[in-house]
Structures are given as structure tokens and as C-alpha cells.
Design an enzyme around this catalytic site. Structure first.
Site, PDB file in Angstrom:
ATOM      1  N   HIS A 189       0.818  -1.218   0.000  1.00 47.95           N
ATOM      2  CA  HIS A 189       0.000   0.000   0.000  1.00 47.95           C
ATOM      3  C   HIS A 189       0.852   1.268   0.000  1.00 47.95           C
ATOM      4  O   HIS A 189       0.361   2.339  -0.349  1.00 47.95           O
ATOM      5  CB  HIS A 189      -1.064  -0.014   1.112  1.00 47.95           C
ATOM      6  CG  HIS A 189      -0.583   0.300   2.493  1.00 47.95           C
ATOM      7  ND1 HIS A 189      -0.281  -0.661   3.430  1.00 47.95           N
ATOM      8  CD2 HIS A 189      -0.378   1.484   3.115  1.00 47.95           C
ATOM      9  CE1 HIS A 189       0.079  -0.084   4.556  1.00 47.95           C
ATOM     10  NE2 HIS A 189       0.031   1.218   4.402  1.00 47.95           N
TER      11      HIS A 189
ATOM     12  N   ASP B 146       1.265  -7.683   2.290  1.00 52.81           N
ATOM     13  CA  ASP B 146       1.386  -6.244   2.036  1.00 52.81           C
ATOM     14  C   ASP B 146       2.848  -5.809   1.857  1.00 52.81           C
ATOM     15  O   ASP B 146       3.408  -5.117   2.699  1.00 52.81           O
ATOM     16  CB  ASP B 146       0.719  -5.490   3.195  1.00 52.81           C
ATOM     17  CG  ASP B 146       0.375  -4.057   2.821  1.00 52.81           C
ATOM     18  OD1 ASP B 146       0.898  -3.555   1.814  1.00 52.81           O
ATOM     19  OD2 ASP B 146      -0.416  -3.436   3.554  1.00 52.81           O
TER      20      ASP B 146
ATOM     21  N   SER C  82       3.973   2.185   8.497  1.00 53.51           N
ATOM     22  CA  SER C  82       3.777   1.206   7.434  1.00 53.51           C
ATOM     23  C   SER C  82       5.075   1.003   6.688  1.00 53.51           C
ATOM     24  O   SER C  82       5.731   1.969   6.304  1.00 53.51           O
ATOM     25  CB  SER C  82       2.725   1.700   6.460  1.00 53.51           C
ATOM     26  OG  SER C  82       1.475   1.317   6.907  1.00 53.51           O
TER      27      SER C  82
HETATM   28  N1  ARG Z   1      -4.781   0.347   7.649  1.00 53.11           N
HETATM   29  C1  ARG Z   1      -3.512   0.458   6.978  1.00 53.11           C
HETATM   30  C2  ARG Z   1      -2.979   1.880   7.122  1.00 53.11           C
HETATM   31  O1  ARG Z   1      -3.493   2.642   7.849  1.00 53.11           O
HETATM   32  C3  ARG Z   1      -3.573  -0.003   5.565  1.00 53.11           C
HETATM   33  C4  ARG Z   1      -4.292   0.883   4.623  1.00 53.11           C
HETATM   34  C5  ARG Z   1      -4.289   0.471   3.187  1.00 53.11           C
HETATM   35  N2  ARG Z   1      -5.250  -0.568   2.915  1.00 53.11           N
HETATM   36  C6  ARG Z   1      -6.588  -0.394   2.702  1.00 53.11           C
HETATM   37  N3  ARG Z   1      -7.333  -1.437   2.546  1.00 53.11           N
HETATM   38  N4  ARG Z   1      -7.173   0.788   2.638  1.00 53.11           N
HETATM   39  O2  ARG Z   1      -2.452   2.575   6.322  1.00 53.11           O
HETATM   40  N1  GLU Z   2      -1.304   1.284   7.614  1.00 49.35           N
HETATM   41  C1  GLU Z   2      -0.687   2.341   8.390  1.00 49.35           C
HETATM   42  C2  GLU Z   2       0.314   3.155   7.585  1.00 49.35           C
HETATM   43  O1  GLU Z   2       0.143   3.343   6.398  1.00 49.35           O
HETATM   44  C3  GLU Z   2      -0.122   1.752   9.628  1.00 49.35           C
HETATM   45  C4  GLU Z   2      -1.240   1.430  10.501  1.00 49.35           C
HETATM   46  C5  GLU Z   2      -1.256   2.252  11.742  1.00 49.35           C
HETATM   47  O2  GLU Z   2      -0.612   1.792  12.679  1.00 49.35           O
HETATM   48  O3  GLU Z   2      -1.886   3.329  11.773  1.00 49.35           O
HETATM   49  O4  GLU Z   2       1.233   3.733   8.109  1.00 49.35           O
END
Ligand code: ARG
Ligand code: GLU
Length: 687
Positions: free
Chosen positions: A84, A221, A622
Site C-alpha cells: 500500500h 502487504d 507502514s
Molecule cells: N490500515 C492500513 C494503514 O493505515 C492499511 C491501509 C491500506 N489498505 C486499505 N485497505 N485501505 O495505512
Molecule cells: N497502515 C498504516 C500506515 O500506512 C499503519 C497502521 C497504523 O498503525 O496506523 O502507516
């Protein structure tokens, strides 16, 4: 029994300086934590983690782009981050003929690696506390404006002295602890970063938004890049003559795997937290801001979903927009619930009571109440401002119209803007969003905050729907050809989309901004005092600064958790779980056929995919390396569990967990799906 247990935990809590596993520590101060880390199993020294004299782990960690982390895994610049985090670059290289998002991408040699304009990675060269230098010339009694100018002049000088464009050296001075401390960060910024590999989204984004922020998780990921440098190993613009960057340090990869209880360490760039705010701010987040934003986004997501499930083309157009709307939407729900469940407001109130008593007669007397008064003045206006952001500025036609207008005014070309807007614009979604957002605005924004112009529109048209019909019938911005033919900014004057954008902007500037600005400045001063007060109030406690996208260390252990009564989540997921979720009829769970075939051959049930640990992380982490007790790479951080997302405000060691990709799943996918195991030749394996 229960009483004895409670008593014991109270005793333990009192004896421990920082709560176990909580904290995002500064690398240059890691010698203060290393004893605790070693007691928990870490086998390296403080100098191994951060050093300015010798190669250390920090030299293998980068800020990837503007908001993720990455790590080096070979002496030829090979870099790992999340899928991502690489998503927008993978998307830019994709077309109908080469759909790398869908099918994945694997360079089979260096010549096939793809350059990415605008992508940089930043290595931390060194960091130093510069509080005395930044505040040199400041005297008590100076006004805040005078203090600001002292800070600015001194910081600018420090930054200038450390900047060297020829060597790619860039510097920042950052305020930590609300400006009680200042740090200088000096980075080497590399700007030739090429895409090496990415799995198909059905692996790299497996589970999609259904599984996002959740456990059990089975997302592969990751994506792979390579950093290039000039012949002297210095940063350079993209050139075919550049050579792979030779890092001072890279991670060895451990294939031993993880067990519950193993020491883990996350080295990365967490973006933003607010651990030290007073109860009123926590209450605002949990009871006003989050619920309001969630409700607005629920409507937008429902509208998008309706059209996305009716058309494949619309699904592709809105997949990235939808994912980002859904991401924060889901996080806020976890946060709101977590704050309530932890009773954070009540525990902050109790803390503030003790603080008030202690502060009597000190320079901190009255500071909590002062903060409360500022928040009381600020929050109603701030809530309206958040409404403006979430309900008005999300109408796509308006922001596009305004962006075109600025380009025309500046005399810069509009083609790229026009291309990227219409490529992913579906007008029925925007129209329906307009109606939903303006109806909610009318219903939920208090009368005293509503712009007069908004009331006039409602009166003029009689309904939001009629207003919408008129706007979309008469704005030229719905017509690509007309927009492309625009030559002068005068031609858009009077367009209803511009008129609406400008009317709301004028309202924001006149009615909201002055309050937000004034209370923001007051908060900066009061929070600085309160932060220092908290540090003086608890001299025995180890404080870590709130996250601000600077390099930090979080350490903890592999651990499961109980999400709710009666359930326990094990900390490890496997390929077996992917097969259990596999469903060709559900987009998020439709795995590539190749994975089914590999699984059918047998022997892969136990193939690890993801794991949970107790590291304190947030957005920005991330892509961060997850490291074992020997400093070797065991995973890549990519998410948190949503029951624990309140850790941006209050960390709870019982339920806050970060989610990482097991590095062995990356190796498995690179080899079995990508057939790119030639990459292993340049990696170094610890076991
Ligand atoms: N929750 C993760 C973060 O905050 C992954 C986000 C990307 N994936 C998604 N399905 N939107 O960035
Ligand atoms: N998916 C998150 C990022 O893009 C990390 C998740 C979180 O701990 O907020 O950094």
C-alpha cells in the site's frame, strides 16, 4: 482472588516507570532504554541501534516517500516496504495492457526495474538535540511572537549549516514535547528509486477494506524497490548511468520465524500521536469529531459502493479513493470505541485532579483549567471546520474547479490535471454525494455557523436536490472539452462550482479561521506548559515525545490478545487461513489461481503469513522493519488491530497490537508467485 490480582497489578504498575511496550523512543537516546530492551531479550547494544560513528541499524531504515517507512536488505540498495506504500507508483506504471496492480510486477533483471518520478527515500544521517541553540536569545518575559522569531532565526541557521544539496543533505529542526525540546535531523535524500517487484493486489491487498485494521489478517502487504546513486554513492536524479546504492548497513533476514513471547523491535517513522492532551480534547475526539466524521463517510462509502458494485469500470475508478475514505473511517470507529472502553476521559480527569493538587503554588497552577477554557472556545468552531473538510471539500467537482482556476491564474498547463481528474470521475457518485453532504450540513451544522450564502441557496432552490440539479447542469467543469478549451481565468468567473467553492472558502476565512488561528496559538503555549508540567509532576516516568514522522523505536513482543469477552486471537496467521477465506465471488477474497495451485500441491498449510506484536506504532510506520532480538529482519509492519487504534491517544498493552507481514511469506511469494528468487542471491540470511 480478583482483589489480590488487582492489588498486585497496581503494585506492578507503580513500580514500572513506563508502561510495558508503550513508547516511540528517540534513536539518539536509546541508551536510556537499552537496559530495559536487553532485559526483555534484545541482544544488541545501543551503538548497534544508533550511532554516528559506525554503521548502525538506523542506516538501513528510510522514510519512504512522504509518509511510509522502508528498509534496505542488500548491499545493492534493495528496499522493502508495503504494497500500500508502493501502490500509487505501481498504479502509475499500470495500463490495460500491463495491469501491474492486478497481475503484479517482477523485474527479472536490473534493466527491467521501473523509475518513479518524484519518489524519494531519506536516510537519517544524524540527529542532535539543539534546544539551547534554538532558544539562544530567548528571554523569559518575551512575547510568544518574539519567541517564535528567535526559534525561526536560529532554526534557519542550523538548517542552512547542515544542508548540502550536492551531497543530498537536507535538514529540519523539529519541536518535540510541544516545543520544550528541539532536535535537528539531517537526512540524505535519494531520488532515483526504482520498482523491482510487487505481488498481485489479490495478495498484496488480500482482504481489502473488509480485513483492513483487523485480525486474523492474511495480507501480503509488500513491494520491493531499489535505491540508485551516482558513481560516488551520492544522491542523483534518475539516470541510466546511476548504480545501485551501497548502504552503510542493511538488514539480514531471519527465517527462524516467530513464537509468542519473542522480542520484537520496530524501527520507523510514526506520523502523529497525541498522548499528553487533556481530557477535554480526548472527549472531543471520541464524542464529537470521530462520530461526526464517521457518519459523513458512511454516507459517502455507501454511495460509492452502490455504483462500484454495479460497474467494473466504476470500481476501478474509485478503488483508490474508496480505500482511503474507508481507511480512516474504520480507524476512527476503533479509536472512538477504544477510548470509551478504556475510559480514557475518566482516567485523564483523575490524573488532572492529582496534577492540579500538586501544581498548587507552582508555575503550573491553573494550566489545566486554562487548557479547558481554550478547548471550550475552540471546539465548536473546530467541529464546523471538520464538517467543512469532510462534507464540502469532498465534493469532487468543487475541488477540481478550484484547482483548474489556480492553474489558469498561474498560467500553468492544465492537461495533466484534466487527465487525472476525468480518468477517475463518475458524475452520478459526485452528484449523490453532493446531495448527501449538503443535506447533512443543513441538518447538523449549528445555525450560527452556517454561511449566509448556503441559506440563500436553499431558499432560492427550495431543496438541496434542486440546487444540485442546477449546479451540475450549468457548471462547465462537467464537460472535459470545455475545460480543456479554457485559456483565461476570466472564463471561469461566475461558474456555479467556482462560486460555491469560493463562498465556502470565504466563510471559512471569515468565520472559522480567526477562532482556529487564535485558539491554536493559545494551545501551543498552554500545551507546552502542561507538557513540561507533566514531566515535572512525574520525574520518575520516562516520557517519549509524540510522533511527528521522525525516526523512532518501539519494542515489545509477539503476542495475541482478546478482542472481546470470550475470544482470544492467536498471534500468527498462515496460508491455510487464506484458503479458508478464498472466494472467487468476493472481490476482496478472490486469490490468484496460482496460489490455489501451489496450495493444492500440499505441504503449505503452515506457511506463515502475518503476526501480531505489542509494538507501539501508528500511521507512517507502514513498511517499517520488524526486527528480532539479534537485529535481524523478521517482518514488515503494515497495520494495527482496530480495537487498539486509540493508541494514538492512549496505549493499552492488553489490546494494542501492530500487524506485520511475516518475512517468510514475502520470500514465499517472491519465489513461488513471482519466480524472482534471483533476488535472494543479493540478500543475506541470518539462519
Ligand atoms: N490500515 C492500513 C494503514 O493505515 C492499511 C491501509 C491500506 N489498505 C486499505 N485497505 N485501505 O495505512
Ligand atoms: N497502515 C498504516 C500506515 O500506512 C499503519 C497502521 C497504523 O498503525 O496506523 O502507516
Amino acid at each position: 482472588m480478583k482483589k489480590a490480582f488487582l492489588f498486585l497489578s497496581a503494585l506492578l504498575a507503580a513500580a514500572l516507570p513506563a508502561m510495558a511496550d508503550e513508547g516511540m523512543w528517540l534513536p539518539s537516546l536509546i541508551s536510556q532504554r537499552i537496559g530495559d530492551m536487553q532485559a526483555k531479550g534484545f541482544r544488541l547494544t545501543a551503538e548497534d541501534v544508533y550511532s554516528v560513528n559506525q554503521a548502525s541499524l538506523k542506516d538501513a531504515v528510510v522514510l519512504f516517500g512522504g509518509g511510509c517507512t522502508g528498509e534496505l536488505v542488500s548491499d545493492e540498495g534493495l528496499l522493502l516496504t508495503n504494497h500500500h506504500c508502493g501502490y500509487s507508483y505501481i498504479q502509475r506504471h499500470s495500463s490495460v495492457e500491463h495491469d501491474y496492480l492486478k497481475d503484479g510486477f517482477w523485474a527479472m533483471n536490473r534493466d527491467e526495474e521501473l523509475p518513479n518520478k518524484g519518489l524519494t527515500v531519506s536516510f537519517l544521517d544524524h540527529m542532535d538535540e539543539v534546544t539551547d541553540l534554538v532558544l539562544k536569545g530567548y528571554e523569559p518575559g518575551m512575547t510568544e511572537a518574539q519567541r517564535d522569531s528567535v526559534v525561526k532565526v536560529n532554526s534557519d541557521r542550523l538548517v542552512r549549516e547542515s544542508t548540502d544539496p550536492d551531497k543530498g543533505l537536507k535538514a529540519n529542526v523539529e519541536a518535540l514535547f510541544y516545543g520544550n525540546r528541539y532536535y535537528l535531523f539531517v537526512f540524505r535524500v535519494y531520488r532515483d528509486v526504482r520498482l523491482v517487484g510487487a505481488p498481485p493486489s489479490s495478495i498484496g491487498k488480500f482482504g481489502g477494506d473488509t480485513d483492513n485494521w483487523m485480525w486474523p489478517r492474511h495480507t501480503g502487504d509488500f513491494s520491493i524497490f531499489r535505491v540508485y546513486a551516482d558513481k560516488d554513492n551520492n544522491p542523483a536524479d534518475y539516470s541510466p548511468d546511476n548504480v545501485p546504492y551501497r548502504p552503510r548497513k542493511f538488514f539480514k533476514i531471519s527465517r527462524k520465524g516467530v513464537q509468542e513471547g519473542d522480542f520484537t523491535f520496530v524501527y520507523g517513522c510514526p506520523g502523529s500521536t497525541q498522548e499528553y492532551v487533556m481530557s477535554d480534547q480526548v472527549r472531543y475526539v471520541a464524542e464529537q469529531s470521530d462520530p461526526q466524521k464517521i457518519a459523513l463517510r458512511t454516507q459517502r462509502l455507501d454511495i460509492q459502493k452502490k455504483y462500484m458494485s454495479a460497474s467494473q469500470a466504476v470500481r476501478i475508478q474509485y478503488s483508490s479513493k474508496n480505500a482511503s475514505v474507508a481507511n480512516a473511517w474504520k480507524k476512527w470507529q476503533g479509536e472512538e470505541k477504544g477510548i470509551r472502553r478504556m475510559r480514557t476521559v475518566a482516567s485523564k480527569l483523575a490524573y488532572e485532579q492529582r496534577f492540579r493538587e500538586w501544581a498548587r503554588g507552582t508555575r503550573y497552577e491553573g494550566i489545566v483549567d486554562e487548557l479547558g477554557e481554550i478547548y471550550a472556545r475552540r471546539n465548536p468552531t473546530y467541529l464546523a471546520y471538520e464538517y467543512y473538510n469532510e462534507a464540502v471539500r469532498t465534493i469532487e467537482l468543487l475541488s477540481f474547479a478550484s484547482a483548474v482556476q489556480s492553474r489558469l491564474r498561474a498560467g500553468t498547463p492544465t492537461e495533466d490535471l484534466i487527465d487525472s481528474f476525468y480518468k477517475d470521475y463518475y458524475q452520478p457518485i459526485d452528484e449523490e454525494t453532493f446531495v448527501a453532504m449538503m443535506t447533512s450540513f443543513d441538518r447538523n451544522v449549528p445555525e450560527r455557523f452556517k454561511p449566509d450564502w448556503f441559506r440563500e441557496q436553499l431558499a432560492k432552490y427550495g431543496s438541496v436536490a434542486a440546487w444540485k440539479d442546477d449546479l451540475y447542469a450549468h457548471s462547465l467543469f462537467i464537460d472535459r472539452e470545455k475545460v480543456a478549451a479554457l485559456r483565461s481565468v476570466d472564463e471561469v468567473a461566475g461558474d456555479p462550482a467556482i462560486e460555491m467553492y469560493d463562498a465556502f472558502l470565504a466563510w471559512y476565512r471569515k468565520d472559522l479561521y480567526p477562532v482556529i488561528q487564535e485558539t491554536g496559538a493559545a494551545l501551543r503555549v498552554a500545551n507546552r506548559t502542561y507538557m513540561q508540567g507533566q514531566m515535572d509532576f512525574e520525574p520518575q516516568r520516562d516520557f517519549y515525545p509524540d510522533a511527528n514522522l521522525t525516526l523512532r523505536i518501539a519494542y515489545g513482543q509477539v503476542k495475541g490478545y482478546s478482542p472481546y469477552d470470550g475470544a482470544y486471537y492467536y498471534p500468527v496467521s498462515t496460508l491455510k487461513g487464506i484458503i479458508e477465506k478464498d472466494n472467487p465471488d468476493i472481490f476482496d477474497y478472490n486469490i490468484p489461481q496460482v496460489l490455489r495451485d501451489i496450495y493444492a500441491q500440499g505441504g503449505h498449510d503452515g506457511q506463515p503469513v502475518c503476526f501480531l506484536a505489542t509494538n507501539h506504532t501508528t500511521g507512517g510506520n507502514s513498511g517499517s522493519p520488524v526486527i528480532n532480538a539479534d537485529g535481524d529482519l523478521i517482518g514488515i509492519n503494515f497495520d494495527r488491530v482496530w480495537e487498539g487504534t486509540m493508541s494514538d491517544i492512549a496505549f493499552n498493552p492488553d489490546i494494542c497490537r501492530n500487524i506485520s507481514l511475516d518475512i517468510r511469506y514475502l520470500l514465499f511469494v517472491v519465489d513461488q508467485v513471482g519466480h524472482a528468487s534471483y533476488l535472494f542471491d543479493e540478500m543475506s540470511f541470518a539462519d
